[in-house]
Each structure stands twice: as structure tokens, then as C-alpha cells.
Scaffold this motif. Sequence first.
Motif, PDB file in Angstrom:
ATOM      1  N   LEU A 206      -4.421  20.991 -49.436  1.00  0.00           N
ATOM      2  CA  LEU A 206      -4.327  20.800 -50.883  1.00  0.00           C
ATOM      3  C   LEU A 206      -5.390  21.574 -51.656  1.00  0.00           C
ATOM      4  O   LEU A 206      -5.178  21.944 -52.815  1.00  0.00           O
ATOM      5  CB  LEU A 206      -4.471  19.304 -51.222  1.00  0.00           C
ATOM      6  CG  LEU A 206      -3.279  18.402 -50.946  1.00  0.00           C
ATOM      7  CD1 LEU A 206      -3.651  16.959 -51.238  1.00  0.00           C
ATOM      8  CD2 LEU A 206      -2.099  18.812 -51.805  1.00  0.00           C
ATOM      9  N   VAL A 207      -6.531  21.801 -51.035  1.00  0.00           N
ATOM     10  CA  VAL A 207      -7.685  22.334 -51.772  1.00  0.00           C
ATOM     11  C   VAL A 207      -7.413  23.681 -52.450  1.00  0.00           C
ATOM     12  O   VAL A 207      -7.685  23.836 -53.651  1.00  0.00           O
ATOM     13  CB  VAL A 207      -8.919  22.431 -50.841  1.00  0.00           C
ATOM     14  CG1 VAL A 207     -10.034  23.235 -51.484  1.00  0.00           C
ATOM     15  CG2 VAL A 207      -9.412  21.030 -50.516  1.00  0.00           C
ATOM     16  N   PRO A 208      -6.867  24.709 -51.760  1.00  0.00           N
ATOM     17  CA  PRO A 208      -6.680  26.008 -52.436  1.00  0.00           C
ATOM     18  C   PRO A 208      -5.773  25.925 -53.664  1.00  0.00           C
ATOM     19  O   PRO A 208      -6.092  26.482 -54.719  1.00  0.00           O
ATOM     20  CB  PRO A 208      -6.061  26.886 -51.340  1.00  0.00           C
ATOM     21  CG  PRO A 208      -6.455  26.260 -50.064  1.00  0.00           C
ATOM     22  CD  PRO A 208      -6.480  24.785 -50.342  1.00  0.00           C
ATOM     23  N   ALA A 209      -4.629  25.227 -53.536  1.00  0.00           N
ATOM     24  CA  ALA A 209      -3.704  25.125 -54.671  1.00  0.00           C
ATOM     25  C   ALA A 209      -4.327  24.335 -55.817  1.00  0.00           C
ATOM     26  O   ALA A 209      -4.144  24.676 -56.991  1.00  0.00           O
ATOM     27  CB  ALA A 209      -2.398  24.467 -54.222  1.00  0.00           C
ATOM     28  N   LEU A 210      -5.081  23.294 -55.485  1.00  0.00           N
ATOM     29  CA  LEU A 210      -5.721  22.487 -56.522  1.00  0.00           C
ATOM     30  C   LEU A 210      -6.768  23.297 -57.288  1.00  0.00           C
ATOM     31  O   LEU A 210      -6.827  23.252 -58.527  1.00  0.00           O
ATOM     32  CB  LEU A 210      -6.369  21.260 -55.876  1.00  0.00           C
ATOM     33  CG  LEU A 210      -6.770  20.118 -56.792  1.00  0.00           C
ATOM     34  CD1 LEU A 210      -5.560  19.572 -57.526  1.00  0.00           C
ATOM     35  CD2 LEU A 210      -7.449  19.012 -56.002  1.00  0.00           C
ATOM     36  N   LEU A 211      -7.593  24.050 -56.577  1.00  0.00           N
ATOM     37  CA  LEU A 211      -8.606  24.884 -57.228  1.00  0.00           C
ATOM     38  C   LEU A 211      -7.951  25.946 -58.110  1.00  0.00           C
ATOM     39  O   LEU A 211      -8.392  26.196 -59.240  1.00  0.00           O
ATOM     40  CB  LEU A 211      -9.493  25.555 -56.173  1.00  0.00           C
ATOM     41  CG  LEU A 211     -10.445  24.632 -55.416  1.00  0.00           C
ATOM     42  CD1 LEU A 211     -11.179  25.415 -54.336  1.00  0.00           C
ATOM     43  CD2 LEU A 211     -11.445  23.995 -56.373  1.00  0.00           C
ATOM     44  N   PHE A 212      -6.882  26.559 -57.600  1.00  0.00           N
ATOM     45  CA  PHE A 212      -6.175  27.591 -58.356  1.00  0.00           C
ATOM     46  C   PHE A 212      -5.627  27.019 -59.656  1.00  0.00           C
ATOM     47  O   PHE A 212      -5.747  27.631 -60.724  1.00  0.00           O
ATOM     48  CB  PHE A 212      -5.042  28.156 -57.495  1.00  0.00           C
ATOM     49  CG  PHE A 212      -4.298  29.289 -58.135  1.00  0.00           C
ATOM     50  CD1 PHE A 212      -4.953  30.434 -58.535  1.00  0.00           C
ATOM     51  CD2 PHE A 212      -2.932  29.206 -58.337  1.00  0.00           C
ATOM     52  CE1 PHE A 212      -4.270  31.476 -59.123  1.00  0.00           C
ATOM     53  CE2 PHE A 212      -2.233  30.238 -58.923  1.00  0.00           C
ATOM     54  CZ  PHE A 212      -2.912  31.380 -59.315  1.00  0.00           C
ATOM     55  N   PHE A 213      -5.045  25.826 -59.591  1.00  0.00           N
ATOM     56  CA  PHE A 213      -4.478  25.210 -60.792  1.00  0.00           C
ATOM     57  C   PHE A 213      -5.571  24.827 -61.793  1.00  0.00           C
ATOM     58  O   PHE A 213      -5.418  25.021 -63.008  1.00  0.00           O
ATOM     59  CB  PHE A 213      -3.671  23.969 -60.405  1.00  0.00           C
ATOM     60  CG  PHE A 213      -3.104  23.242 -61.586  1.00  0.00           C
ATOM     61  CD1 PHE A 213      -1.971  23.716 -62.224  1.00  0.00           C
ATOM     62  CD2 PHE A 213      -3.709  22.095 -62.068  1.00  0.00           C
ATOM     63  CE1 PHE A 213      -1.452  23.056 -63.326  1.00  0.00           C
ATOM     64  CE2 PHE A 213      -3.199  21.428 -63.160  1.00  0.00           C
ATOM     65  CZ  PHE A 213      -2.068  21.913 -63.793  1.00  0.00           C
ATOM     66  N   ILE A 214      -6.692  24.298 -61.315  1.00  0.00           N
ATOM     67  CA  ILE A 214      -7.764  23.869 -62.210  1.00  0.00           C
ATOM     68  C   ILE A 214      -8.314  25.058 -63.008  1.00  0.00           C
ATOM     69  O   ILE A 214      -8.522  24.966 -64.219  1.00  0.00           O
ATOM     70  CB  ILE A 214      -8.893  23.188 -61.402  1.00  0.00           C
ATOM     71  CG1 ILE A 214      -8.400  21.831 -60.890  1.00  0.00           C
ATOM     72  CG2 ILE A 214     -10.144  23.018 -62.250  1.00  0.00           C
ATOM     73  CD1 ILE A 214      -9.372  21.159 -59.945  1.00  0.00           C
TER      74      ILE A 214
ATOM     75  N   ALA B 273      -6.814  27.882 -63.703  1.00  0.00           N
ATOM     76  CA  ALA B 273      -5.833  28.661 -64.463  1.00  0.00           C
ATOM     77  C   ALA B 273      -4.914  27.799 -65.305  1.00  0.00           C
ATOM     78  O   ALA B 273      -3.901  28.281 -65.786  1.00  0.00           O
ATOM     79  CB  ALA B 273      -5.005  29.508 -63.494  1.00  0.00           C
ATOM     80  N   GLN B 274      -5.257  26.532 -65.545  1.00  0.00           N
ATOM     81  CA  GLN B 274      -4.331  25.638 -66.243  1.00  0.00           C
ATOM     82  C   GLN B 274      -4.158  26.041 -67.714  1.00  0.00           C
ATOM     83  O   GLN B 274      -3.094  25.810 -68.301  1.00  0.00           O
ATOM     84  CB  GLN B 274      -4.819  24.196 -66.156  1.00  0.00           C
ATOM     85  CG  GLN B 274      -6.193  23.962 -66.716  1.00  0.00           C
ATOM     86  CD  GLN B 274      -6.602  22.500 -66.576  1.00  0.00           C
ATOM     87  OE1 GLN B 274      -5.808  21.616 -66.784  1.00  0.00           O
ATOM     88  NE2 GLN B 274      -7.852  22.271 -66.206  1.00  0.00           N
ATOM     89  N   ARG B 275      -5.169  26.663 -68.336  1.00  0.00           N
ATOM     90  CA  ARG B 275      -5.029  27.072 -69.734  1.00  0.00           C
ATOM     91  C   ARG B 275      -3.923  28.114 -69.906  1.00  0.00           C
ATOM     92  O   ARG B 275      -3.100  28.030 -70.813  1.00  0.00           O
ATOM     93  CB  ARG B 275      -6.363  27.622 -70.250  1.00  0.00           C
ATOM     94  CG  ARG B 275      -6.287  28.099 -71.695  1.00  0.00           C
ATOM     95  CD  ARG B 275      -7.642  28.503 -72.218  1.00  0.00           C
ATOM     96  NE  ARG B 275      -8.564  27.377 -72.266  1.00  0.00           N
ATOM     97  CZ  ARG B 275      -9.829  27.469 -72.677  1.00  0.00           C
ATOM     98  NH1 ARG B 275     -10.312  28.642 -73.051  1.00  0.00           N
ATOM     99  NH2 ARG B 275     -10.592  26.412 -72.695  1.00  0.00           N
TER     100      ARG B 275
END
Length: 274
Positions: free
Chosen positions: A250-258, A260-262
Motif C-alpha cells: 500500500l505504501v507506494p500508491a498511498l505516498l503517490f496519492f498524497i 499529487a492529490q491537488r
Amino acid sequence: MRRRHSGPLAREVGLWVLALIWSIPFFFLIVVSVKPTAELFSSALQLPSRIDLGSYAGAWQSGHLGSALVSSLVITGGSVLGIVALSSVAAYTLARREGRIAVIMGLLFLIGIVLPSQLGLIPIYSLFKKLHLLGTYTGLILLNVSTWLPLAVFLYTGFLRQLSHEYEEAAQIDGASVWYTFLHVVFPLLRPVTGTVAILSGILIWNDFFNPLVFLSGTGKTPLPVAVYSFVGNYATQWNYVFAAVAIALVPALLFFIFAQRQLIQGFSGGVKG
């Protein structure tokens, strides 16, 4: 005044409640993953007597999660690059051209969003077998690009139709070609929707389980979801190892989303308005 402030306060409290409910599975995931083996069958609500990170090291080595992580990065990165490159060009053509052909092509992309991709699974499998693309990164990347291209074109087209033509017209008056105008003038202006397309398609492809299972199973190139699935089958009673493997995935996808969420929110706003 009291009535004016009660609405936002209620919404904020509601969002906090939803966030806490949403966090409950992650709480259990982390707590169980750091529990010592001797405490695995205690209550799930009970915190561990000490934090044991050995399950993370064990899951990483036993599940071959390092090679699976590399496969996920190659498949997701290659697919996202292909989707962004092809969909931005296709959407620019659809947004700037008028006539029946543009309308028909737009309808075809909409049909591509509605139709389930699994309908073409058997013909695609046969075609890939003839072309020797089974068990290769190239085959799965091509499949991912074709699957998510219609949605990306829809988002890009909506954003482009709101974009002013003034910059393009100024560049063309200065003698710029269509390709130069697109690459150096239009594409930089598409950064919000490009972020949305990259994040959305990246997360969907990163978490995809079915297509890698069908097209890469048994090749040593399986990405994280398939590797974690195989690991769970081998360590079904070692719940701390299983939960540690899921947390690592989960960690890579979660970091990527955090981070780039803007861009995700800005791009969706532009795509929906269009």
C-alpha cells in the motif's frame, strides 16, 4: 450568526467521523502487522506488548516483494506514459476539430468507457500468444494503455474545450507548426488534467490484480497484488506476515496519492465541467 456557522461545523464534524471510520481498517492492519507471533490470537483491539518489525523483513524476503515492486513500477510507469502520450494527442484532435468524424470518434471513446474490458479477454489472449507478447511487460503495458485510454481521452477533451485558443493562435501566427504548438504551448497548460490522468490510471493499474494474473502468472514478472496473493496462500496462518505484506504494497500508491492529490482534484474539476 449561529445559523451561518452551524453548517460548516456540522460538515467538518461529519468529515472527521467519516475519516475515523475509514481509518479503522488501517489501524487493524498496522497493529496486527507489528504484533509478535505469540500475541497473534489475542484480541484485535489489544495493542502489542512490543513492536515487532520482523514480520516486515520476513514478508519482504519470503514474498519476493522487492522484484514484485520493480515489476509494478515498470508496468505502471510504462502504462501511464503511454496513456498520457496517446490520450493527450487524441483529445487535442477531438477538441479542436469539428465535423462528423470528430463526433463519431468521441462516441467510440465513450463506448470504450462503458464496455467492460473483460469482454475482449479471450481474443486478446489469443492475439498476444501469436505475437509472443504473453508473459512480457510490453504485452501488459499495451493492454493497460488500451483499457484506460478512453477514460483519459474523455478527461483531456473536457479540459481542452475550456482552454482558450488565444495561445495556440498566437503561436501559429508566429509560424509554429501544429506539433510544435501542441508540445510547447498546449501540453504545458494541460498539467492539472495530466496529473489527474496519471494519478487515476496509475492507481488503477498499480492495484490491478486480474490482468497480471492472466498475462504474467508464473513468469517471475508478477507485480505486487499477485505477489501478495501468492504470499497469503503460503502464509495463511501467519497473519502478522500477511498484514505486513499488504502494508508494504500500500505504501507506494498511498505516498503517490498524497503528494499529487491537488492535481487530481483540479483535473477532475476541469474534466467534469467540460
